[in-house]
Write a protein that holds these residues in place. Structure first.
Motif, PDB file in Angstrom:
ATOM      1  N   LEU A 287       0.783  -1.275   0.130  1.00  0.00           N
ATOM      2  CA  LEU A 287      -0.003   0.198   0.130  1.00  0.00           C
ATOM      3  C   LEU A 287       0.643   1.371   0.008  1.00  0.00           C
ATOM      4  N   ALA A 288       2.093   1.259   0.763  1.00  0.00           N
ATOM      5  CA  ALA A 288       2.822   2.374   0.818  1.00  0.00           C
ATOM      6  C   ALA A 288       3.391   2.588  -0.615  1.00  0.00           C
ATOM      7  N   ALA A 289       4.038   1.514  -1.332  1.00  0.00           N
ATOM      8  CA  ALA A 289       4.329   1.634  -2.608  1.00  0.00           C
ATOM      9  C   ALA A 289       3.600   1.996  -3.626  1.00  0.00           C
ATOM     10  N   LEU A 290       2.246   1.711  -3.503  1.00  0.00           N
ATOM     11  CA  LEU A 290       0.912   2.136  -4.465  1.00  0.00           C
ATOM     12  C   LEU A 290       0.844   3.530  -4.207  1.00  0.00           C
ATOM     13  N   HIS A 291       0.794   4.012  -2.859  1.00  0.00           N
ATOM     14  CA  HIS A 291       0.550   5.409  -2.469  1.00  0.00           C
ATOM     15  C   HIS A 291       1.658   6.164  -3.144  1.00  0.00           C
TER      16      HIS A 291
END
Length: 319
Positions: A287-291
């Protein structure tokens, strides 16, 4: 009136004491040897032999069978389908055939339940480990990644089959997560004795899809994924009588199983918690990478192109 005593009823012979035909004993004994060797020292084995020794043995086999030397490995390639990998798999197969034949000739007794139990445990460990590894890597987008501008600028006709598959998966983070669930779920089920057959069934469905993608998109993990599928099918075969009864509506005798030690039950639940925790951590990383990827898209000079869009005219735009 005096009557003669009734003859004593003969107890039913246990299934594991009934005579087995030689081909059935050979199949089980050869299969047990082969799968144990494959996951121990085969492609991506838990205790692989040094590459020089493995190459020397595989090269000798290639010269003996095909009168041709084995091409020397070109260094680490990430491929599990090199000539060395296939030749080494053939070597393990031949060793297992010989060992299974000797075992069948020397031991004519029906195989003990301990053999099938050990085989089941080996296959469960292998499937749990590798399904978890591959499944967790999808939650943080470590296997396929997220689409970048370089990938989006690659002309369709210049894509390799594997590159096309990687971009197809990378285009949808949600689908990557779904694929991860399809691999982590059977690993969780295989951890517990009561759900082994269900876990093997889910693993067989998942690995059938994975093997099909590897075969038809030329992903160089065909050898290994085929053996993971084979392992799931063997686990199902070990419970074939009960599965057949489920389908046909018949009945089978209850299995005689020793109570599982409490420590093993505790370890299974501990592993379950660890795997779920690892999945949550990997999902958080994903999720952090996607954000970060979404923020990069928003500040880009051409935000639509970074998401796979291209202008046709001012309004509207299409893909």
């Amino acid at each position: 009136m005096i009557t003669a005593p009734l003859p004593a009823a003969h107890p039913e012979v246990p299934v594991h004491d009934q005579p087995w035909p030689w081909w059935r004993r050979f199949t089980l004994q050869f299969g047990s040897l082969y799968l144990a060797l494959y996951f121990l020292v085969g492609v991506q084995g838990f205790a692989p032999l040094p590459d020089p020794l493995r190459f020397a043995l595989a090269d000798a086999l290639s010269r003996a069978l095909f009168q041709a030397p084995l091409p020397p490995p070109a260094g680490p390639t990430g491929s599990g389908d090199t000539a060395l990998d296939w030749a080494w798999t053939l070597a393990l197969l031949l060793v297992s055939l010989l060992g299974g034949a000797v075992w069948t000739v020397l031991d004519r007794r029906p195989p003990r339940p301990r053999l099938t139990l050990t085989l089941s445990q080996v296959l469960r460990v292998a499937l749990i480990w590798w399904l978890a590894i591959y499944g967790l890597s999808k939650f943080n987008f470590g296997q396929f990644g997220l689409l970048g501008s370089g990938q989006l600028d690659t002309p369709y006709g210049e894509s390799s089959p594997m590159g096309l598959l990687w971009r197809f998966m990378g285009a949808s983070p949600g689908y990557q997560w779904l694929a991860g669930v399809a691999e982590v779920l059977p690993a969780l089920l295989l951890l517990h004795r009561r759900t082994v057959t269900l876990g093997a069934l889910v693993a067989a469905v998942t690995m059938t899809n994975v093997l099909a993608l590897n075969l038809f998109y030329d992903v160089p993990v065909k050898n290994f994924s085929a053996h993971l599928l084979l392992s799931a099918l063997v686990l199902l075969a070990l419970d074939a009588r009960r599965l057949r009864a489920l389908v046909t509506g018949g009945a089978v005798p209850a299995q005689e199983r020793r109570p599982q030690p409490r420590v093993m039950t505790a370890l299974a639940w501990l592993a379950t918690a660890a795997l779920l925790g690892a999945a949550a951590l990997q999902a958080r990383t994903g999720l952090a990478a996607l954000h970060t990827d979404r923020q990069r898209t928003q500040v880009s000079a051409e935000p639509l192109k970074t998401r796979g869009f291209h202008w046709v005219n001012e309004t509207p735009y299409n893909r």
